[in-house]
Design a protein around this motif. Structure first.
Motif, PDB file in Angstrom:
ATOM      1  N   ARG A 139       0.841  -1.185   0.000  1.00 36.43           N
ATOM      2  CA  ARG A 139       0.000   0.000   0.000  1.00 36.43           C
ATOM      3  C   ARG A 139       0.879   1.239   0.000  1.00 36.43           C
ATOM      4  O   ARG A 139       1.824   1.350   0.774  1.00 36.43           O
ATOM      5  CB  ARG A 139      -0.927   0.010   1.218  1.00 36.43           C
ATOM      6  N   LYS A 188     -12.771   5.150  -5.933  1.00 34.67           N
ATOM      7  CA  LYS A 188     -12.089   4.940  -4.645  1.00 34.67           C
ATOM      8  C   LYS A 188     -12.854   3.949  -3.778  1.00 34.67           C
ATOM      9  O   LYS A 188     -12.250   3.150  -3.055  1.00 34.67           O
ATOM     10  CB  LYS A 188     -11.923   6.273  -3.920  1.00 34.67           C
ATOM     11  N   GLY A 189     -14.193   3.990  -3.856  1.00 34.24           N
ATOM     12  CA  GLY A 189     -15.000   3.044  -3.091  1.00 34.24           C
ATOM     13  C   GLY A 189     -14.742   1.610  -3.529  1.00 34.24           C
ATOM     14  O   GLY A 189     -14.584   0.709  -2.704  1.00 34.24           O
ATOM     15  N   GLN A 224     -12.045   0.507  -5.105  1.00 34.17           N
ATOM     16  CA  GLN A 224     -10.655   0.161  -4.775  1.00 34.17           C
ATOM     17  C   GLN A 224     -10.505  -0.216  -3.306  1.00 34.17           C
ATOM     18  O   GLN A 224      -9.807  -1.171  -2.970  1.00 34.17           O
ATOM     19  CB  GLN A 224      -9.736   1.334  -5.120  1.00 34.17           C
ATOM     20  N   GLN A 225     -11.175   0.530  -2.444  1.00 36.59           N
ATOM     21  CA  GLN A 225     -11.092   0.238  -1.018  1.00 36.59           C
ATOM     22  C   GLN A 225     -11.709  -1.122  -0.716  1.00 36.59           C
ATOM     23  O   GLN A 225     -11.141  -1.917   0.044  1.00 36.59           O
ATOM     24  CB  GLN A 225     -11.790   1.327  -0.203  1.00 36.59           C
ATOM     25  N   ARG A 226     -12.846  -1.427  -1.321  1.00 37.71           N
ATOM     26  CA  ARG A 226     -13.513  -2.704  -1.087  1.00 37.71           C
ATOM     27  C   ARG A 226     -12.683  -3.877  -1.613  1.00 37.71           C
ATOM     28  O   ARG A 226     -12.677  -4.958  -1.029  1.00 37.71           O
ATOM     29  CB  ARG A 226     -14.896  -2.710  -1.756  1.00 37.71           C
ATOM     30  N   GLY A 231      -9.397  -3.938  -1.827  1.00 37.27           N
ATOM     31  CA  GLY A 231      -8.072  -3.996  -1.224  1.00 37.27           C
ATOM     32  C   GLY A 231      -6.973  -3.479  -2.127  1.00 37.27           C
ATOM     33  O   GLY A 231      -5.816  -3.883  -2.003  1.00 37.27           O
ATOM     34  N   VAL A 249      -5.904   2.996  -3.096  1.00 35.45           N
ATOM     35  CA  VAL A 249      -7.046   3.919  -3.215  1.00 35.45           C
ATOM     36  C   VAL A 249      -6.529   5.264  -3.714  1.00 35.45           C
ATOM     37  O   VAL A 249      -6.179   6.157  -2.940  1.00 35.45           O
ATOM     38  CB  VAL A 249      -7.765   4.083  -1.861  1.00 35.45           C
ATOM     39  N   THR A 274      -7.897  -2.185 -11.186  1.00 31.83           N
ATOM     40  CA  THR A 274      -9.257  -1.701 -10.926  1.00 31.83           C
ATOM     41  C   THR A 274     -10.222  -2.203 -11.994  1.00 31.83           C
ATOM     42  O   THR A 274     -11.378  -2.543 -11.700  1.00 31.83           O
ATOM     43  CB  THR A 274      -9.274  -0.158 -10.867  1.00 31.83           C
TER      44      THR A 274
END
Length: 262
Positions: free
Chosen positions: A3, A238-239, A241-243, A245, A248, A256
């Motif tokens: 990350r 971003k939502g 990507q966050q879900r 992992g 973001v 993506t």
């Protein structure tokens, strides 16, 4: 995949786009900063500054990264030209010492000392095309906002994310639609079948409309399916990507796309 730390909020979008691309190439290469330094001739600390958005890399470092990551050096150098202009503008107004790009720490004589005039001309031409695409995309977004108070009107795409400016600014194209179907385990919406086109804020075209349809399918609203990558689309990306992992950063790349089509 490691990350990355969030980039500085004040970083110009044109510089941010270059840094995000460099980060993706490093991830794709699987190299550590130490290994990257050994292969490019620029120290790990220099790459730490470049990939953190704290210093603009020299063109030779950008070209070396492109070759290591299997990207098109001319296209990446064109992004560097646009980012360099934004960086110079920021330095004109900045007062903090950190705004001044640090000199790269050279580890070996392997890095090129200068680009040839012919290549510089090609880079300048491509950079001009990139700048024109960004300018026309901004104009399209302004027209949509003026004609629709809620920002969700379907707009005709004037610029593709992977093509130069259109020949005629007056042509009309029907609004985009979402025709979702699942083929070989992947979702498609009928606008584009791309798997790896890099999209970010300011891009426009059928690839963006495809992503907007898939974002809706995933339960994240990008606003209208207008083919324009704006703030609502970035928030939806971003939502996802966050879900999933992922990093973001609000930029759509191969990873993506895989999450959206999966």
């Amino acid at each position: 995949m490691a990350r990355w730390k969030a980039l500085p909020e004040e970083l110009d979008p044109r510089v941010r786009q270059l840094v995000v691309r460099l980060r993706r190439l490093k991830d794709h290469s699987g190299l550590s900063l130490r290994q990257l330094g050994a292969k490019t001739g620029y120290s790990p600390k220099s790459w730490e500054r470049y990939l953190g958005g704290r210093s603009l890399p020299p063109p030779e470092a950008v070209e070396a990264m492109a070759r290591i990551g299997g990207d098109d050096p001319i296209r990446l150098l064109a992004l560097h030209e646009v980012a360099a202009e934004a960086w110079r503008d920021a330095r004109t107004d900045a007062t903090a010492p950190e705004a001044v790009a640090a000199e790269p720490e050279i580890l070996s004589a392997g890095a090129e000392s200068a680009r040839s005039p012919g290549r510089s001309l090609r880079i300048a031409l491509v950079a001009g095309a990139v700048a024109l695409v960004l300018a026309v995309s901004s104009a399209v977004l302004l027209v949509v906002e003026l004609n629709s108070g809620d920002g969700e009107a379907a707009a005709a795409p004037l610029v593709s994310a992977t093509a130069s400016a259109p020949q005629s600014p007056t042509r009309t194209v029907p609004p985009y639609s979402c025709r979702l179907e699942r083929i070989d385990g992947r979702w498609y919406a009928g606008n584009s079948r791309t798997q790896d086109t890099v999209l970010g804020d300011g891009h426009a075209g059928p690839e963006v409309a495809e992503a907007q349809c898939l974002l809706r399918r995933a339960g994240y609203s990008p606003g209208g399916v207008d083919g324009i990558f704006g703030p609502l689309t970035e928030k939806a990306v971003k939502g996802v990507q966050q879900r999933a992992g992922l990093v973001v950063d609000g930029v759509i790349g191969p990873h993506t796309w895989k999450a959206l089509r999966g």
